[in-house]
Design an enzyme around this catalytic site. Structure first.
Site, short mmCIF file in Angstrom:
data_model
loop_
_atom_site.label_atom_id
_atom_site.label_comp_id
_atom_site.label_asym_id
_atom_site.label_seq_id
_atom_site.Cartn_x
_atom_site.Cartn_y
_atom_site.Cartn_z
N SER A 50 0.73 -1.69 -0.55
CA SER A 50 -0.36 0.10 -0.04
C SER A 50 0.94 0.96 -0.15
CB SER A 50 -0.87 0.21 1.36
OG SER A 50 0.14 0.67 2.44
N ASP A 82 -0.99 -1.94 -3.80
CA ASP A 82 -2.59 -2.07 -3.31
C ASP A 82 -3.16 -0.21 -3.06
OD1 ASP A 82 -4.37 -3.33 -2.84
OD2 ASP A 82 -3.52 -3.29 -0.43
N HIS A 83 -4.30 -0.02 -3.66
CA HIS A 83 -5.04 1.16 -3.46
C HIS A 83 -3.86 2.20 -3.20
CE1 HIS A 83 -8.57 -1.08 -0.93
NE2 HIS A 83 -8.04 -1.76 -0.98
N SER A 214 -10.14 -11.69 4.04
CA SER A 214 -8.91 -12.07 5.12
C SER A 214 -10.01 -12.97 6.64
CB SER A 214 -8.43 -10.95 6.37
OG SER A 214 -7.30 -11.01 5.80
N ASN A 254 -7.06 -10.85 -1.64
CA ASN A 254 -6.39 -9.29 -1.22
C ASN A 254 -6.37 -10.06 0.31
OD1 ASN A 254 -5.54 -8.42 -3.48
ND2 ASN A 254 -6.49 -6.78 -2.46
N ARG A 281 15.49 -12.31 16.93
CA ARG A 281 15.57 -13.22 16.24
C ARG A 281 14.64 -14.21 16.86
NH1 ARG A 281 21.34 -13.84 15.25
NH2 ARG A 281 21.19 -13.20 16.84
P1 13P Z 1 -8.06 -7.82 4.78
O1 13P Z 1 -8.13 -6.00 5.68
O2 13P Z 1 -9.53 -8.37 4.67
O3 13P Z 1 -7.09 -8.82 5.41
O4 13P Z 1 -7.96 -7.20 3.18
C1 13P Z 1 -6.70 -6.51 3.03
C2 13P Z 1 -6.99 -6.21 1.41
O5 13P Z 1 -7.95 -5.85 0.72
C3 13P Z 1 -5.93 -4.91 0.64
O6 13P Z 1 -6.01 -4.77 0.01
O1 G3H Z 2 -6.88 -2.42 2.16
C1 G3H Z 2 -6.05 -2.31 3.08
C2 G3H Z 2 -4.47 -2.44 3.27
O2 G3H Z 2 -5.14 -3.61 4.68
C3 G3H Z 2 -3.22 -1.92 3.36
O3 G3H Z 2 -3.21 -0.84 4.75
O4 G3H Z 2 -2.24 1.36 4.36
O5 G3H Z 2 -2.60 -0.27 6.92
O6 G3H Z 2 -0.71 -0.51 5.04
P1 G3H Z 2 -2.51 -0.24 5.38
ZN ZN Z 3 -8.26 -3.09 -0.25
#
Ligand code: 13P
Ligand code: G3H
Ligand code: ZN
Length: 309
Positions: A50, A82-83, A214, A254, A281
């Site tokens: 992201s 992502d996004h 998820s 995702n 570790r």
């Molecule tokens: P979750 O929060 O369900 O893992 O979704 C992740 C997601 O859509 C990342 O773009």
């Molecule tokens: O959909 C979003 C992802 O879970 C990424 O989240 O912006 O906190 O990295 P983040």
């Molecule tokens: Zn997402």
């Protein structure tokens, strides 16, 4: 094998009815856990960052870590934004060596989303990079939301067709009832497979992406809570529903929250069982192992992408 785009993996997924896991990455242990798991299952995999992950880890570090993974393993790996919030972030990732970007224009109205997505697609395609776009609203459905408001959040199949035609995007993230994070459903988990089916009828050749997918694995939530965590009432999409999605035309699933839970559960366990530990570790090794285990389970039992390279 060099980094690949998602083009070939999606073609295979649509032909053979399985989904590819797209896992969010932030650091070395997460990348190693995911890639080791995917390699053991002989599966293609998408590593996605992201914009906040990029801010945290820095683009060059992520790129080099992924390059190291590619040197070790012989499976198709795509590196995906992502996004992506705007054109500039997408451009930076394309210029920085990502093979796929998402432009998330879902916060804009239909026409603005199209204009922004088209701009990213033009830049990306010129460089051989693929683009995921989003149509629909992925917010959680609250109890007090009325039916009309709820329906308006889901992706409209007719709009999806127009959107894909006018933007030229390579894959489409849709809203059919999932949401991000650990609290997806108050009551029973339910996805709108009827809408997915209509979308597939309208755009049969466009790979479909499921965000917010998820499982919020109950054992991991319990393990966190048992060792000092406070995540009550967390609920995700059950494996059977995700499996059904992977058989019903969803090509990319995702996952971020489940890997966060895997890592946190193991780290909490180490600390609560032995407060004298201060060698990273000692807690990052079981955390990485749990990520690998989680990824392997999903690939093998839920997404069906084992041996699909
Ligand atoms: P979750 O929060 O369900 O893992 O979704 C992740 C997601 O859509 C990342 O773009
Ligand atoms: O959909 C979003 C992802 O879970 C990424 O989240 O912006 O906190 O990295 P983040
Ligand atoms: Zn997402």
């Amino acid at each position: 094998m060099p980094l690949v785009t998602t083009k070939k993996m999606f073609e295979k997924s649509m032909k053979e009815h399985f989904a590819i896991g797209a896992f969010n990455v932030n650091n070395m242990e997460i990348i190693q856990g995911i890639v080791d798991g995917a390699a053991k299952q002989n599966s293609p995999v998408i590593l996605q960052a992201s914009s906040s992950a990029i801010k945290y880890a820095r683009i060059n570090y992520l790129k080099k870590l992924v390059e190291a993974a590619l040197e070790e393993h012989n499976i198709p790996i795509a590196l995906h934004l992502d996004h992506g919030p705007d054109f500039e972030t997408c451009k930076a990732c394309i210029d920085g060596g990502f093979t796929s970007v998402m432009i998330d224009g879902s916060k804009y109205d239909f026409e603005e989303n199209i204009t922004l997505t088209r701009k990213v697609v033009d830049y990306a395609h010129d460089k051989g990079i693929v683009v995921e776009a989003e149509l629909g609203k992925l917010a959680g459905i609250e109890d007090d939301v009325n039916v009309a408001t709820e329906e308006a959040m889901y992706t409209d199949p007719d709009q999806a067709k127009e959107f894909v035609e006018r933007t030229g995007c390579d894959s489409l993230a849709i809203a059919i009832g999932t949401s991000h994070g650990a609290y997806k459903f108050k009551g029973d988990a339910k996805l709108r497979f009827d809408i997915l089916e209509k979308i597939k009828e309208k755009i049969p050749n466009t790979p479909i992406v499921l965000h917010g997918a998820s499982t919020v694995i109950p054992e991991l939530v319990e393990m966190c809570n048992q060792h000092g965590g406070n995540i009550p009432g967390a609920k995700g999409v059950p494996d059977e529903i995700l499996h059904q999605a992977s058989l019903s035309g969803v090509s990319k699933i995702n996952v971020d929250t489940d890997l966060r839970l895997a890592m946190t559960a193991q780290i909490r366990k180490v600390f609560s069982e032995d407060p004298s530990v201060f060698d990273p570790r000692k807690y990052l090794t079981p955390a990485r192992d749990e990520i690998q285990k989680t990824v392997e389970f999903k690939i093998k039992n839920v997404f069906g992408s084992s041996n699909k390279i």
